[in-house]
Design a protein around this motif. Structure first.
Motif, PDB file in Angstrom:
ATOM      1  N   LYS A 117     -11.949  10.714   2.931  1.00  0.00           N
ATOM      2  CA  LYS A 117     -13.360  10.362   3.117  1.00  0.00           C
ATOM      3  C   LYS A 117     -14.074  10.299   1.774  1.00  0.00           C
ATOM      4  N   ASN A 118     -13.756  11.217   0.880  1.00  0.00           N
ATOM      5  CA  ASN A 118     -14.390  11.240  -0.441  1.00  0.00           C
ATOM      6  C   ASN A 118     -13.601  10.460  -1.491  1.00  0.00           C
ATOM      7  N   PHE A 119     -12.393  10.071  -1.153  1.00  0.00           N
ATOM      8  CA  PHE A 119     -11.512   9.374  -2.088  1.00  0.00           C
ATOM      9  C   PHE A 119     -11.763   7.863  -2.076  1.00  0.00           C
ATOM     10  N   ASP A 120     -11.708   7.270  -0.887  1.00  0.00           N
ATOM     11  CA  ASP A 120     -11.922   5.827  -0.748  1.00  0.00           C
ATOM     12  C   ASP A 120     -12.280   5.536   0.710  1.00  0.00           C
ATOM     13  N   GLU A 121     -13.439   4.942   0.926  1.00  0.00           N
ATOM     14  CA  GLU A 121     -13.935   4.717   2.288  1.00  0.00           C
ATOM     15  C   GLU A 121     -13.049   3.763   3.091  1.00  0.00           C
ATOM     16  N   VAL A 122     -12.569   2.721   2.455  1.00  0.00           N
ATOM     17  CA  VAL A 122     -11.726   1.752   3.165  1.00  0.00           C
ATOM     18  C   VAL A 122     -10.404   2.401   3.557  1.00  0.00           C
ATOM     19  N   ALA A 123      -9.818   3.153   2.640  1.00  0.00           N
ATOM     20  CA  ALA A 123      -8.571   3.861   2.946  1.00  0.00           C
ATOM     21  C   ALA A 123      -8.802   4.861   4.070  1.00  0.00           C
ATOM     22  N   TYR A 124      -9.960   5.525   4.049  1.00  0.00           N
ATOM     23  CA  TYR A 124     -10.306   6.472   5.102  1.00  0.00           C
ATOM     24  C   TYR A 124     -10.322   5.780   6.468  1.00  0.00           C
ATOM     25  N   ILE A 125     -11.000   4.647   6.557  1.00  0.00           N
ATOM     26  CA  ILE A 125     -11.099   3.923   7.840  1.00  0.00           C
ATOM     27  C   ILE A 125      -9.730   3.428   8.282  1.00  0.00           C
ATOM     28  N   ARG A 126      -8.937   2.923   7.347  1.00  0.00           N
ATOM     29  CA  ARG A 126      -7.585   2.465   7.705  1.00  0.00           C
ATOM     30  C   ARG A 126      -6.745   3.616   8.239  1.00  0.00           C
ATOM     31  N   PHE A 127      -6.784   4.747   7.545  1.00  0.00           N
ATOM     32  CA  PHE A 127      -6.009   5.904   7.978  1.00  0.00           C
ATOM     33  C   PHE A 127      -6.525   6.393   9.335  1.00  0.00           C
ATOM     34  N   ALA A 128      -7.847   6.444   9.482  1.00  0.00           N
ATOM     35  CA  ALA A 128      -8.445   6.910  10.736  1.00  0.00           C
ATOM     36  C   ALA A 128      -8.048   6.018  11.901  1.00  0.00           C
TER      37      ALA A 128
END
Length: 157
Positions: A117-128
């Motif tokens: 979540k604090n690292f990269d928003e797009v990566a967060y959404i993809r992982f989520a």
């Protein structure tokens, strides 16, 4: 330390250096008997860590699974492998610092999500989207709204 050449038990340390970002100590040694030099490595002994899957099965913790998941989430993003590896190291350290021998897979997933979540928003959404198994667009939108609220809270701090 036993000399690998003459098998005598006496050697002296002539140089010590940190290796693997401080996880290992490299020592150059010299045998007091034959005078030959050799290298040893000192590492912290790790207890085996088991992951308790959602269906109750247990498997050995594999750091590579976290790394691969984050790499996939960061696909086509301008993020270096070094940054991804560092994030994975942080996650593994946090898991091991719990001092638990068994960790639920769900807790690992939550930890990865919070770090992403604090690292990269797009990566967060993809992982989520994979981790939470979004069933439809509304659950996806809820996650986006939650991320937006988190971002606004961080901005207000």
């Amino acid at each position: 330390m036993k000399c690998p050449y003459c098998k005598q038990n006496d050697s002296r340390v002539i140089d010590s250096r940190s290796a693997d970002d401080g996880a290992t100590i490299r020592r150059r040694r010299e045998c007091t008997s034959c005078g030959r030099r050799f290298t040893t490595y000192e590492v912290v002994e790790r207890q085996p860590l088991m992951v308790v899957k959602n269906d109750g099965r247990r498997e050995v913790f594999k750091r590579e699974k976290i790394l691969n998941g984050i790499i996939r989430a960061c696909d086509k993003r301008d993020i270096s492998l070094e940054s991804i590896t560092s994030l994975t190291n942080d996650i593994e350290r946090d898991i091991r610092n719990t001092m638990e021998q068994e960790v639920p897979a769900s807790e690992i997933g939550k930890l990865v999500m919070s770090k992403l979540k604090n690292f990269d928003e797009v990566a967060y959404i993809r992982f989520a989207s994979v981790y939470r198994k979004f069933a439809d667009i509304s659950s996806f939108m809820e996650e986006l709204q939650e991320l937006q609220a988190h971002k606004e809270q961080e901005k207000d701090k």
